[in-house]
Design an enzyme around this catalytic site. Sequence first.
Site, short mmCIF file in Angstrom:
data_model
loop_
_atom_site.label_atom_id
_atom_site.label_comp_id
_atom_site.label_asym_id
_atom_site.label_seq_id
_atom_site.Cartn_x
_atom_site.Cartn_y
_atom_site.Cartn_z
N ASN A 104 -2.64 12.90 -2.98
CA ASN A 104 -3.70 13.42 -3.85
C ASN A 104 -4.10 14.83 -3.46
O ASN A 104 -4.32 15.70 -4.31
CB ASN A 104 -4.92 12.51 -3.79
CG ASN A 104 -4.81 11.35 -4.76
OD1 ASN A 104 -4.14 11.46 -5.79
ND2 ASN A 104 -5.46 10.25 -4.44
N GLU A 124 -4.95 2.38 -3.85
CA GLU A 124 -3.49 2.43 -3.91
C GLU A 124 -2.84 1.12 -3.44
O GLU A 124 -1.66 1.10 -3.12
CB GLU A 124 -2.97 3.59 -3.06
CG GLU A 124 -3.23 3.46 -1.56
CD GLU A 124 -4.58 4.05 -1.14
OE1 GLU A 124 -4.74 4.35 0.03
OE2 GLU A 124 -5.47 4.18 -2.01
N ASP A 149 -2.71 9.57 -10.05
CA ASP A 149 -2.79 8.53 -11.09
C ASP A 149 -1.41 8.24 -11.68
O ASP A 149 -1.05 7.09 -11.95
CB ASP A 149 -3.75 8.98 -12.19
CG ASP A 149 -5.19 9.00 -11.72
OD1 ASP A 149 -5.49 8.39 -10.67
OD2 ASP A 149 -6.03 9.61 -12.42
N ASP A 206 0.86 -1.19 0.00
CA ASP A 206 0.00 0.00 0.00
C ASP A 206 0.89 1.24 0.00
O ASP A 206 1.84 1.33 0.78
CB ASP A 206 -0.91 -0.02 1.24
CG ASP A 206 -1.88 1.14 1.24
OD1 ASP A 206 -3.03 0.93 0.82
OD2 ASP A 206 -1.49 2.25 1.65
#
Length: 617
Positions: free
Chosen positions: A500, A536, A509, A492
Amino acid sequence: MLLLICVFPWLAEAAAGPIDQTGRSNQLQAASGQQRVEITSVLIDPEAPKTTQQRLPAVVQTGNWLAFSEAPDLVNRIGGSFWFHSRIEWDQPLPTARLLTIDWWYFEHLAVYICRDGCDGEAPTRLPATGRFGTTIPYVFELAPAGSRSVDIYMQLTSGAKLVMPLTVWTEHEFLEHNSQRLLVLGAMLGIMVVMMLYNAILAGYLRDPVYAIYVLYILSVIIYSLSMSGLGHAWIWGNASWSMGRLIGPASSVAFALPLLFFYRLLNVASWPGLTPVICRAMLVIWVLLFVALLLLDPGMATEVEDVMALVSFPLLLGIALRAWISGNRIGMYLFIGWLLVNSAGALVMLSLSGVIDWNNWYLALQILGFTVELLVFSVALAERIHRERQERDHAQQMSLQYLQEAALARDLAYQVERDAKLRLEDEVSARTSELQEAMLTLEELNEQLDYRSKHDSLTGLANRRYFDTCLSECWSELRAGESLCVIMGDIDHFKLLNDNYGHPAGDYCLVEVAQLWQRWLAQHARLVARYGGEEFIAIVVGRDEDFCNGLAEQLRSAIESARYRYDGQTIHITCSLGLASSAQHPQGVVDILKAADDALYAAKTGGRNQVRRAA
């Protein structure tokens, strides 16, 4: 028959329009993976589309809300602006998060606001449509996290076409499975339509017959109509273009009615019929052309109501024309009658529901698209019957010629030449059509392979998706030999939400793609499969290696991710990753146990400071 078997489960997942009353809430079961939601009340908003979130408290507290059953007809209020409210209560705290889908896309403006577990005097917050599932047909919103008990939904919209509001609440797993099946079925039906269009386009060019050209245009109009109504065009082709938010469906449906009328008229040679039938057909064609222009260039409101009436008139008119030809002994009329009856049995339901006569159900549209597919196949049989009739007429003419050939040698030689040329032309035509059909089938196979690949891989990173990973893990587990080890490495990206927030979702992304490439590069040699597990999270299956080896492999991957350079839009981004490891030697109970152990190890790595590898206890 195979298409019916594939599409029937999708048809069974009907989602009806709103029919509830003010004050009543949707009582849902927390254990269910898919449930319909009904609209509670409606508010006709005169100030939209300029409504802002600052007006939300006044909108929520106003006394002008109407029970949906008491509200005026909204289906035909094209361009109108409304607020809808729906309250959802679950019988117990949600074990997993829930998604909300709206399976209608003709809105000039759409905003969704929610209050979770009661507003308590606070203004609802706006809920953006999520994009983490890649390309999906409906609007998808992350409605409620795990642990929620209730939610109030306020939807403010301006309609761009006829208005329906099919709402469904899903778990993520059920939604992904449903969406994959839906894309597969729609892709199969549209693939058949495309093949039929290409096949008949080749025939039209070869035979120079205007009937085939009309039929090809009709198939094209059906494809555009199906893309528009199903949402595939909205999702993949024209997107949110303003001309598609209501201006497309009216002209497309007008053409989809005018062309079959012209097709029947030419194929059955209605112009030669006695009585008023030819006059009525020509008048209907003129009206449809005028409606097409009105819907394309003018305000669609009044023209749409006229179109509804014309559609209801066209259904029985074409059925009557085909039935008359059938009764008169023309087998082409039988095929046209069957095909038109099939598609318009469902088409009548769609038109009645979009006219506000009956409530909307999603399976009406699915059944109509299936009807179009079958109709096009039946119409192709009608064209084949036309060729057969022409061949029979040629054979009859040859027989008559042979009778005259007995009286004169010149006539006999001429008839022989005509017969030989006709046979050669027919053989060439059959051979060409067989070759063209084979090419069309190869095209369809390629389309099916592409659909299969998309159903197994994540559209952003190119890695396998979670559904395919679950299947592969079960297969690897069942194939394990005695003494052989299977390890699951789960990772992760650390602080991905903060990434973000600081750099933006496009940067997020980009980082997901870069990290996915590192997972593939470092693990592909040893891993049976590397997949994006969700958000993620990434995961890999390693078979035939012990836990120490896999731990070292995971540590190398962690170090590579930490040391890699990530630059986006001129900014350097530092990324670390936490990983958890579990093996079948320590957790032999099964797939669920080893996944839980790997997840627990990942959690331990997160809580233990991140940017580290932990083994399962």
